[in-house]
Write a protein that holds these residues in place. Structure first.
Motif, short mmCIF file in Angstrom:
data_model
loop_
_atom_site.label_atom_id
_atom_site.label_comp_id
_atom_site.label_asym_id
_atom_site.label_seq_id
_atom_site.Cartn_x
_atom_site.Cartn_y
_atom_site.Cartn_z
N PHE A 49 0.86 -1.19 0.00
CA PHE A 49 0.00 0.00 0.00
C PHE A 49 0.89 1.24 0.00
N ASP A 50 0.71 2.10 -0.99
CA ASP A 50 1.55 3.30 -1.14
C ASP A 50 1.02 4.41 -0.24
N PHE A 51 1.29 4.28 1.04
CA PHE A 51 0.78 5.21 2.05
C PHE A 51 1.13 6.65 1.74
N TRP A 52 2.36 6.92 1.35
CA TRP A 52 2.83 8.29 1.19
C TRP A 52 2.18 9.00 0.01
N ASN A 53 1.65 8.26 -0.94
CA ASN A 53 1.00 8.88 -2.09
C ASN A 53 -0.51 8.63 -2.12
N ALA A 54 -1.03 7.96 -1.12
CA ALA A 54 -2.47 7.66 -1.05
C ALA A 54 -3.24 8.92 -0.62
N SER A 55 -4.46 9.02 -1.08
CA SER A 55 -5.31 10.13 -0.68
C SER A 55 -5.83 9.89 0.75
N ALA A 56 -6.27 10.96 1.39
CA ALA A 56 -6.85 10.83 2.72
C ALA A 56 -8.05 9.90 2.67
N LYS A 57 -8.82 9.99 1.62
CA LYS A 57 -10.00 9.13 1.46
C LYS A 57 -9.61 7.65 1.41
N ASP A 58 -8.53 7.33 0.67
CA ASP A 58 -8.05 5.95 0.58
C ASP A 58 -7.51 5.45 1.92
N ILE A 59 -6.81 6.32 2.63
CA ILE A 59 -6.26 5.94 3.93
C ILE A 59 -7.38 5.67 4.93
N LEU A 60 -8.39 6.53 4.95
CA LEU A 60 -9.52 6.32 5.86
C LEU A 60 -10.27 5.05 5.50
N ALA A 61 -10.42 4.77 4.21
CA ALA A 61 -11.09 3.54 3.78
C ALA A 61 -10.30 2.32 4.23
N LYS A 62 -8.97 2.40 4.15
CA LYS A 62 -8.13 1.27 4.58
C LYS A 62 -8.24 1.07 6.09
N LEU A 63 -8.23 2.16 6.85
CA LEU A 63 -8.41 2.04 8.29
C LEU A 63 -9.74 1.34 8.61
N ARG A 64 -10.80 1.77 7.95
CA ARG A 64 -12.12 1.16 8.19
C ARG A 64 -12.14 -0.31 7.78
N SER A 65 -11.52 -0.64 6.66
CA SER A 65 -11.54 -2.02 6.17
C SER A 65 -10.78 -2.97 7.11
N GLU A 66 -9.83 -2.42 7.85
CA GLU A 66 -9.05 -3.22 8.79
C GLU A 66 -9.54 -3.05 10.23
N HIS A 67 -10.70 -2.45 10.38
CA HIS A 67 -11.33 -2.24 11.69
C HIS A 67 -10.41 -1.45 12.64
N LEU A 68 -9.75 -0.43 12.09
CA LEU A 68 -8.88 0.45 12.86
C LEU A 68 -9.49 1.84 12.97
N ASP A 69 -10.81 1.88 13.09
CA ASP A 69 -11.56 3.13 13.14
C ASP A 69 -11.14 4.02 14.31
N ASP A 70 -10.60 3.45 15.37
CA ASP A 70 -10.20 4.25 16.53
C ASP A 70 -9.13 5.28 16.19
N PHE A 71 -8.42 5.09 15.10
CA PHE A 71 -7.38 6.03 14.72
C PHE A 71 -7.90 7.16 13.83
N ILE A 72 -9.17 7.12 13.46
CA ILE A 72 -9.80 8.18 12.67
C ILE A 72 -10.22 9.28 13.63
N THR A 73 -9.87 10.54 13.30
CA THR A 73 -10.08 11.65 14.22
C THR A 73 -11.13 12.64 13.75
N THR A 74 -11.91 12.30 12.73
CA THR A 74 -12.93 13.23 12.26
C THR A 74 -14.19 12.49 11.82
N ASN A 75 -15.31 13.17 11.96
CA ASN A 75 -16.58 12.68 11.42
C ASN A 75 -16.94 13.44 10.14
N LYS A 76 -16.08 14.36 9.75
CA LYS A 76 -16.34 15.18 8.57
C LYS A 76 -16.02 14.40 7.30
N GLN A 77 -16.64 14.81 6.22
CA GLN A 77 -16.38 14.21 4.91
C GLN A 77 -14.98 14.62 4.45
N VAL A 78 -14.19 13.67 4.02
CA VAL A 78 -12.83 13.93 3.53
C VAL A 78 -12.79 13.74 2.04
#
Length: 103
Positions: free
Chosen positions: A74-103
């Motif tokens: 996974f190319d973290f350094w070039n991924a969009s914020a949207k892709d990173i948040l989707a990856k966090l959610r897909s791996e059930h790592l939602d606790d590291f998400i700090t916003t409820n706003k649309q990214v």
């Protein structure tokens, strides 16, 4: 004794070396205190009422998670914020998400 941990504070990652029947094993770890997670949850809960400036923090991701993703391709350094948040959610790592706003 309760310790207040600032969610902007760095938490050290560790490395351990040991051998097993397959050879040398390198284990990377990072202990995330519950107070840190609680701070991120509070930040997320308050995110709708906070007016953002030019930048908005969308997540606080531990180093070991970033390293794991990079090792998996996974190319973290070039991924969009949207892709990173989707990856966090897909791996059930939602606790590291700090916003409820649309990214």
């Amino acid at each position: 004794m309760q310790t207040n941990i600032n969610p902007n504070q760095f938490i050290d990652a560790g490395v351990d070396f040991h051998e097993n029947s397959e050879g040398l094993v390198i284990e990377k770890f990072q202990e995330i205190p519950q107070e840190f997670i609680d701070g991120l949850r509070a930040e997320k809960a308050n995110s709708k009422s906070v007016r953002e400036g030019e930048y908005m923090r969308a997540a606080s991701i531990p180093v070991v998670v970033v390293e794991k993703w990079i090792n998996e391709g996974f190319d973290f350094w070039n991924a969009s914020a949207k892709d990173i948040l989707a990856k966090l959610r897909s791996e059930h790592l939602d606790d590291f998400i700090t916003t409820n706003k649309q990214v």
